[in-house]
Scaffold this active site. Structure first.
Site, short mmCIF file in Angstrom:
data_model
loop_
_atom_site.label_atom_id
_atom_site.label_comp_id
_atom_site.label_asym_id
_atom_site.label_seq_id
_atom_site.Cartn_x
_atom_site.Cartn_y
_atom_site.Cartn_z
CE LYS A 22 51.53 50.33 47.35
NZ LYS A 22 51.19 48.80 47.33
CG ASN A 23 51.54 48.62 43.35
OD1 ASN A 23 51.98 48.75 44.24
ND2 ASN A 23 50.19 48.81 42.99
CB CYS A 116 45.82 41.57 52.62
SG CYS A 116 45.15 42.02 51.17
NE ARG A 121 46.83 41.25 47.25
CZ ARG A 121 46.92 42.51 47.41
NH1 ARG A 121 46.66 42.92 48.53
NH2 ARG A 121 47.60 43.26 46.42
CG ASP A 305 45.31 49.62 43.71
OD1 ASP A 305 44.66 48.84 44.14
OD2 ASP A 305 46.65 49.51 43.32
NE ARG A 397 50.74 48.41 52.98
CZ ARG A 397 49.52 47.84 52.14
NH1 ARG A 397 48.64 48.18 52.52
NH2 ARG A 397 49.95 47.54 50.81
C1 UD1 Z 1 48.95 44.54 42.59
C2 UD1 Z 1 49.00 45.46 43.35
C3 UD1 Z 1 47.94 45.95 43.71
C4 UD1 Z 1 46.54 46.10 42.69
C5 UD1 Z 1 46.36 44.69 42.23
C6 UD1 Z 1 45.37 44.58 40.96
C7 UD1 Z 1 51.38 45.45 43.67
C8 UD1 Z 1 52.43 45.34 44.97
N1 UD1 Z 1 50.21 45.55 44.06
O1 UD1 Z 1 48.48 43.34 43.49
O2 UD1 Z 1 48.04 47.64 44.45
O3 UD1 Z 1 45.56 46.25 43.66
O4 UD1 Z 1 47.80 44.24 41.65
O5 UD1 Z 1 45.71 45.59 40.17
O6 UD1 Z 1 51.76 45.60 42.58
N2 UD1 Z 1 44.87 36.05 42.19
C9 UD1 Z 1 44.71 34.61 42.44
N3 UD1 Z 1 45.87 33.61 42.35
C10 UD1 Z 1 47.12 34.31 42.30
C11 UD1 Z 1 47.31 35.77 42.13
C12 UD1 Z 1 46.23 36.39 41.97
O7 UD1 Z 1 43.47 34.05 42.54
O8 UD1 Z 1 48.13 33.60 42.59
C13 UD1 Z 1 43.59 36.93 42.14
C14 UD1 Z 1 43.67 38.02 43.40
O9 UD1 Z 1 43.17 37.28 44.49
C15 UD1 Z 1 42.93 39.20 42.94
C16 UD1 Z 1 43.30 38.98 41.36
O10 UD1 Z 1 43.86 37.61 41.14
O11 UD1 Z 1 41.64 38.82 43.03
C17 UD1 Z 1 44.19 40.12 41.17
O12 UD1 Z 1 45.58 39.82 41.69
P1 UD1 Z 1 46.88 40.38 41.18
O13 UD1 Z 1 46.76 41.03 39.89
O14 UD1 Z 1 47.90 39.43 41.41
O15 UD1 Z 1 47.14 41.35 42.30
P2 UD1 Z 1 48.49 41.68 43.10
O16 UD1 Z 1 49.84 41.44 42.31
O17 UD1 Z 1 48.50 41.03 44.70
#
Ligand code: UD1
Length: 422
Positions: A22-23, A116, A121, A305, A397
């Site tokens: 999915k990711n 979420c 997020r 995850d 999902r």
């Molecule tokens: C992706 C995965 C999700 C997984 C996560 C961490 C997808 C679709 N989803 O989510 O399944 O759990 O990686 O491995 O690929 N953060 C900030 N600011 C930002 C972006 C992120 O503070 O602009 C923080 C988030 O709140 C979180 C951490 O960084 O605490 C990690 O987030 P991120 O690596 O961005 O996860 P996702 O890409 O949302």
């Protein structure tokens, strides 16, 4: 309302194929926008979040249709650059469309993805990086109005290795002029899969899998056929299921190097894990035992995850295991549900202490999020009696058909759909 009903106590035996990731599929579907042509995405999992991406692509004027397990997307007809609030809210990772639409159209108008079930997020790192590449982004009542007549490559440094921000910036940089380097980039295998897809379209992207990703912008992209990598978290789920229930399970298409921290934990707990290039076999014949503390961390650390799923597995084990969740603030919501099944888990802040119980019992429980729901399925396999799991829409999902997969391994598991088919 759908429910999953599990009769615990059967050991597992057999072989199943692991679905596409999915990711990986979600950012690749956003990336299809860049090539103005046809992408044949093989092994694309059929999931609610993929359906949501298809709805966004169609809304933008693109074509998307299924041909067997391939999703065929043609983005030649893209004719708009806005995404409605309703479409944005259908899927948490819709923010990834921002970089792609900006790169293709020079503007984008979409709403904030919002929080979420795992906690806030934020996308501040995505927006800072896009601004650094030259985008003008105004935030207005939850909408993001972005213009970027030109995106110009430069060195970007992420303050933390965000998966989504790395992907978004890779896509934007493909449409920019000159060279972009993203330092402290996320190193997840899905970033490498996105790079491989982009390169198959003619883009010049390198470094994915390391902390620095480099994009030479401005290449003319073309369509391609591409196969999505196997889903490492789904593979981890089925390995944990076999560890929890006992017996032997072989996963075909799974790559152990993508989930080495998970298999290491399962070996430490007493399982035998053998892997070839394209499959993993897990055997569990003795009682599970507690393991050293698990700290979730960006890849190659232990994946957040898989935290709930391994916790469920160790809910019935000998000894005490400590879990520290370092990525998301609200990722222990499965604990209350596992407790209903007889698990002994104490949470304090970001730490959960699991004292292995001698037995778990069936109960009526509710999935609170995608992986939390999968964790309940795993726990139910080793519980005595029947467990009824609601909130199945969360599980949908990320899993194409978890009841079919676990049923194929010998679990007594079935799904009952409500009259609305939900
Ligand atoms: C992706 C995965 C999700 C997984 C996560 C961490 C997808 C679709 N989803 O989510 O399944 O759990 O990686 O491995 O690929 N953060 C900030 N600011 C930002 C972006 C992120 O503070 O602009 C923080 C988030 O709140 C979180 C951490 O960084 O605490 C990690 O987030 P991120 O690596 O961005 O996860 P996702 O890409 O949302």
């Amino acid at each position: 309302m759908s429910q999953i009903i599990v009769q615990g106590g059967s050991t597992l035996s057999g072989s199943i194929a692991v679905q596409g990731a999915k990711n990986s599929a979600l950012p690749i579907l956003a990336a299809t926008i860049l090539n103005r042509g046809e992408t044949v995405l093989r092994g694309c999992p059929r999931l609610r979040d993929v359906d949501a991406s298809v709805r966004i692509l169609r809304h933008l004027g693109c074509e998307a249709r299924w041909e067997g397990d391939a999703l065929v997307v043609n983005t030649a007809g893209l004719c708009r650059s806005d995404i409605s609030d309703t479409l944005m809210r259908e899927m948490r990772s819709s923010a990834i469309f921002l970089g792609a639409i900006l790169a293709r159209c020079g503007q984008a108008d979409l709403s904030y993805p919002g929080g979420c079930e795992l906690g806030p997020r934020p996308i501040d790192l995505h927006l800072t990086g896009l601004r650094d590449l030259g985008a003008d982004i105004r935030e207005d009542g939850g909408r993001l109005c972005c213009t970027a007549p030109r995106l110009v490559g430069r060195e970007l440094i992420l303050s933390l290795p965000s998966v989504g921000a790395t992907e978004n910036l890779m896509l934007a940089a493909c449409g920019g002029e000159g060279t972009t380097s993203i330092s402290n980039a996320a190193r997840e295998p899905e970033i490498e899969d996105l790079q491989n897809y982009l390169c198959a379209c003619g883009a010049k992207v390198s470094g994915a899998g390391t902390s620095t990703v480099t994009v030479e912008g401005g290449a003319a992209l073309h369509g391609c056929a591409y196969t999505v990598m196997p889903d490492r978290i789904v593979a981890a789920t089925y390995l944990c299921a076999a560890a929890a229930a006992g017996g032997v399970a072989r996963l075909t298409g799974a790559k152990e190097r993508h989930l080495a921290t998970v298999t290491a934990a399962l070996r430490e707990a007493g399982c035998t894990v053998q892997a070839d290039e394209n499959d993993i076999t897990l055997r569990r014949e003795q009682d599970l035992r507690a393991i050293r503390p698990i700290h979730t961390a960006p890849y190659p650390g232990f994946p957040t995850d898989a935290q709930a799923i391994l916790m469920a597995t160790l809910a019935r084990s000998r000894g005490v295991t400590v879990f520290e969740e370092n990525i998301f603030t609200n990722r222990f919501r499965h604990v209350d549900e596992l407790t209903r099944m007889g698990a002994d888990i104490r949470v304090s802040g970001r730490v959960a202490v699991v004292s292995g119980a001698e037995r778990l019992h069936g109960a009526t429980v509710r999935s609170t999020d995608l992986r939390g729901g999968a964790a309940l399925c795993v726990a139910a396999l080793m519980a005595e009696g029947e467990t009824t799991i609601s909130g199945v829409e969360h599980i949908d999902r990320g899993y194409e058909d978890i009841t079919r997969a676990l049923g194929a391994l010998g679990a007594h598991i079935r799904r009952e759909d409500g009259p609305d088919g939900e």
